[in-house]
Scaffold this motif. Structure first.
Motif, PDB file in Angstrom:
ATOM      1  N   THR A  18      18.097  -7.416 -10.624  1.00 48.92           N
ATOM      2  CA  THR A  18      16.187  -7.549 -10.267  1.00 48.92           C
ATOM      3  C   THR A  18      17.113  -7.551  -8.872  1.00 48.92           C
ATOM      4  OG1 THR A  18      15.894  -7.900 -12.431  1.00 48.92           O
ATOM      5  CG2 THR A  18      14.566  -8.061 -10.384  1.00 48.92           C
ATOM      6  N   ALA A  19      16.075  -6.461  -7.740  1.00 50.54           N
ATOM      7  CA  ALA A  19      15.996  -7.215  -6.422  1.00 50.54           C
ATOM      8  C   ALA A  19      14.578  -7.390  -6.154  1.00 50.54           C
ATOM      9  CB  ALA A  19      15.884  -5.615  -6.169  1.00 50.54           C
ATOM     10  N   TRP A  20      15.118  -8.786  -6.475  1.00 51.92           N
ATOM     11  CA  TRP A  20      13.504  -9.487  -6.332  1.00 51.92           C
ATOM     12  C   TRP A  20      13.331  -9.539  -4.635  1.00 51.92           C
ATOM     13  CZ3 TRP A  20      12.149 -10.653 -10.403  1.00 51.92           C
ATOM     14  CH2 TRP A  20      12.527 -11.331 -11.549  1.00 51.92           C
ATOM     15  N   GLN A  21      13.959  -9.696  -3.475  1.00 53.54           N
ATOM     16  CA  GLN A  21      13.647  -9.277  -2.045  1.00 53.54           C
ATOM     17  C   GLN A  21      13.128  -7.711  -1.479  1.00 53.54           C
ATOM     18  OE1 GLN A  21      13.203 -11.578  -0.989  1.00 53.54           O
ATOM     19  NE2 GLN A  21      13.521 -12.623  -2.125  1.00 53.54           N
ATOM     20  N   ASP A  22      12.739  -7.288  -2.719  1.00 53.09           N
ATOM     21  CA  ASP A  22      12.515  -5.423  -2.564  1.00 53.09           C
ATOM     22  C   ASP A  22      11.214  -5.537  -2.339  1.00 53.09           C
ATOM     23  OD1 ASP A  22      14.937  -4.611  -3.039  1.00 53.09           O
ATOM     24  OD2 ASP A  22      14.246  -3.289  -5.114  1.00 53.09           O
ATOM     25  N   ARG A  23      10.989  -4.866  -1.182  1.00 50.76           N
ATOM     26  CA  ARG A  23       9.803  -4.539  -0.429  1.00 50.76           C
ATOM     27  C   ARG A  23       8.796  -3.967  -1.880  1.00 50.76           C
ATOM     28  NH1 ARG A  23      11.375   0.029   2.390  1.00 50.76           N
ATOM     29  NH2 ARG A  23      10.695   0.948   1.282  1.00 50.76           N
ATOM     30  N   ALA A  24       7.344  -4.768  -1.748  1.00 52.24           N
ATOM     31  CA  ALA A  24       7.082  -4.304  -2.591  1.00 52.24           C
ATOM     32  C   ALA A  24       5.130  -4.626  -2.437  1.00 52.24           C
ATOM     33  CB  ALA A  24       6.459  -5.541  -4.069  1.00 52.24           C
ATOM     34  N   ALA A  25       3.714  -3.645  -2.778  1.00 56.90           N
ATOM     35  CA  ALA A  25       2.470  -3.599  -2.710  1.00 56.90           C
ATOM     36  C   ALA A  25       1.860  -3.842  -4.018  1.00 56.90           C
ATOM     37  CB  ALA A  25       2.368  -2.452  -2.180  1.00 56.90           C
ATOM     38  N   LEU A  26       0.342  -4.586  -3.960  1.00 55.48           N
ATOM     39  CA  LEU A  26      -0.332  -5.180  -4.455  1.00 55.48           C
ATOM     40  C   LEU A  26      -1.228  -4.053  -4.435  1.00 55.48           C
ATOM     41  CD1 LEU A  26      -1.204  -7.154  -7.511  1.00 55.48           C
ATOM     42  CD2 LEU A  26      -2.381  -8.291  -5.463  1.00 55.48           C
ATOM     43  N   HIS A  27      -1.418  -3.665  -5.696  1.00 57.89           N
ATOM     44  CA  HIS A  27      -2.917  -2.304  -5.925  1.00 57.89           C
ATOM     45  C   HIS A  27      -3.814  -2.050  -6.920  1.00 57.89           C
ATOM     46  CE1 HIS A  27      -0.972   1.034  -2.689  1.00 57.89           C
ATOM     47  NE2 HIS A  27      -0.389   0.665  -3.167  1.00 57.89           N
ATOM     48  N   ALA A  28      -5.161  -2.138  -6.869  1.00 59.31           N
ATOM     49  CA  ALA A  28      -6.038  -2.104  -7.152  1.00 59.31           C
ATOM     50  C   ALA A  28      -5.573  -0.686  -8.921  1.00 59.31           C
ATOM     51  CB  ALA A  28      -7.283  -1.537  -7.625  1.00 59.31           C
ATOM     52  N   ALA A  29      -5.456  -1.368  -9.880  1.00 62.58           N
ATOM     53  CA  ALA A  29      -4.692  -0.356 -11.112  1.00 62.58           C
ATOM     54  C   ALA A  29      -5.911   0.852 -10.751  1.00 62.58           C
ATOM     55  CB  ALA A  29      -5.037  -1.136 -12.161  1.00 62.58           C
ATOM     56  N   ASP A  30      -6.610   1.163 -10.176  1.00 63.29           N
ATOM     57  CA  ASP A  30      -7.772   2.659 -10.734  1.00 63.29           C
ATOM     58  C   ASP A  30      -7.802   2.779  -9.462  1.00 63.29           C
ATOM     59  OD1 ASP A  30      -9.237   0.259  -9.664  1.00 63.29           O
ATOM     60  OD2 ASP A  30     -10.699   0.926 -11.280  1.00 63.29           O
ATOM     61  N   ASP A  31      -6.914   2.304  -8.302  1.00 62.67           N
ATOM     62  CA  ASP A  31      -6.734   3.134  -7.324  1.00 62.67           C
ATOM     63  C   ASP A  31      -6.718   4.464  -6.537  1.00 62.67           C
ATOM     64  OD1 ASP A  31      -4.413   2.893  -6.495  1.00 62.67           O
ATOM     65  OD2 ASP A  31      -4.299   1.510  -4.847  1.00 62.67           O
ATOM     66  N   GLY A  32      -5.993   5.481  -7.671  1.00 63.77           N
ATOM     67  CA  GLY A  32      -6.430   6.691  -7.835  1.00 63.77           C
ATOM     68  C   GLY A  32      -4.025   7.615  -6.602  1.00 63.77           C
ATOM     69  N   ASP A  33      -4.218   6.459  -6.679  1.00 63.65           N
ATOM     70  CA  ASP A  33      -2.651   7.146  -6.326  1.00 63.65           C
ATOM     71  C   ASP A  33      -3.333   7.825  -4.888  1.00 63.65           C
ATOM     72  OD1 ASP A  33      -1.072   5.450  -6.951  1.00 63.65           O
ATOM     73  OD2 ASP A  33      -0.886   6.607  -9.256  1.00 63.65           O
TER      74      ASP A  33
END
Length: 93
Positions: A18-33
Motif C-alpha cells: 500500500t503506497a501510504w505516501q502517494d499523493r492524494a486529495a480529498l473531494h466532495a463525493a458529489d463534485d462531478g469530476d
C-alpha cells in the motif's frame, strides 16, 4: 496496492504494497469530476493523511467525501475507515 502507472508501457504497477505516501486529495463525493476535477480538491496530502482526515470527521459526515489517490483510484469514506484499521497503517499503535 500501488496503482500508479509504471514507466514501462504506461500500465499500472501491481504490487502488494500500500503506497501510504502517494499523493492524494480529498473531494466532495458529489463534485462531478470533469476536466477541472483537480481544482475541486478540498485538501491535499499523502494517502495516509487523507485517510486520517476522513477518520477524524464525525461518522455522519464521512460519506460526503472521497479520496482521489495518485493513479486515478477513488476511495470511499468506508474504504478509508477500513484502511485505517490495517496493522501496517502509518502511525497505528
Amino acid at each position: 496496492m500501488s496503482d500508479h502507472p509504471s514507466t514501462y508501457d504506461g500500465t499500472p504497477k501491481k504490487s502488494d504494497e500500500t503506497a501510504w505516501q502517494d499523493r492524494a486529495a480529498l473531494h466532495a463525493a458529489d463534485d462531478g469530476d470533469g476536466i477541472f476535477d483537480g481544482a475541486k480538491a478540498i485538501r491535499r496530502g499523502t494517502f495516509a493523511e487523507m485517510i486520517r482526515h476522513i477518520v477524524s470527521l464525525p461518522e455522519e459526515d464521512r460519506g460526503r467525501y472521497v479520496i482521489e489517490k495518485a493513479g486515478d483510484r477513488e476511495y470511499s469514506a468506508a474504504e478509508a475507515v477500513e484502511l485505517s484499521k490495517r496493522s501496517d497503517f502509518p502511525g497505528r499503535t
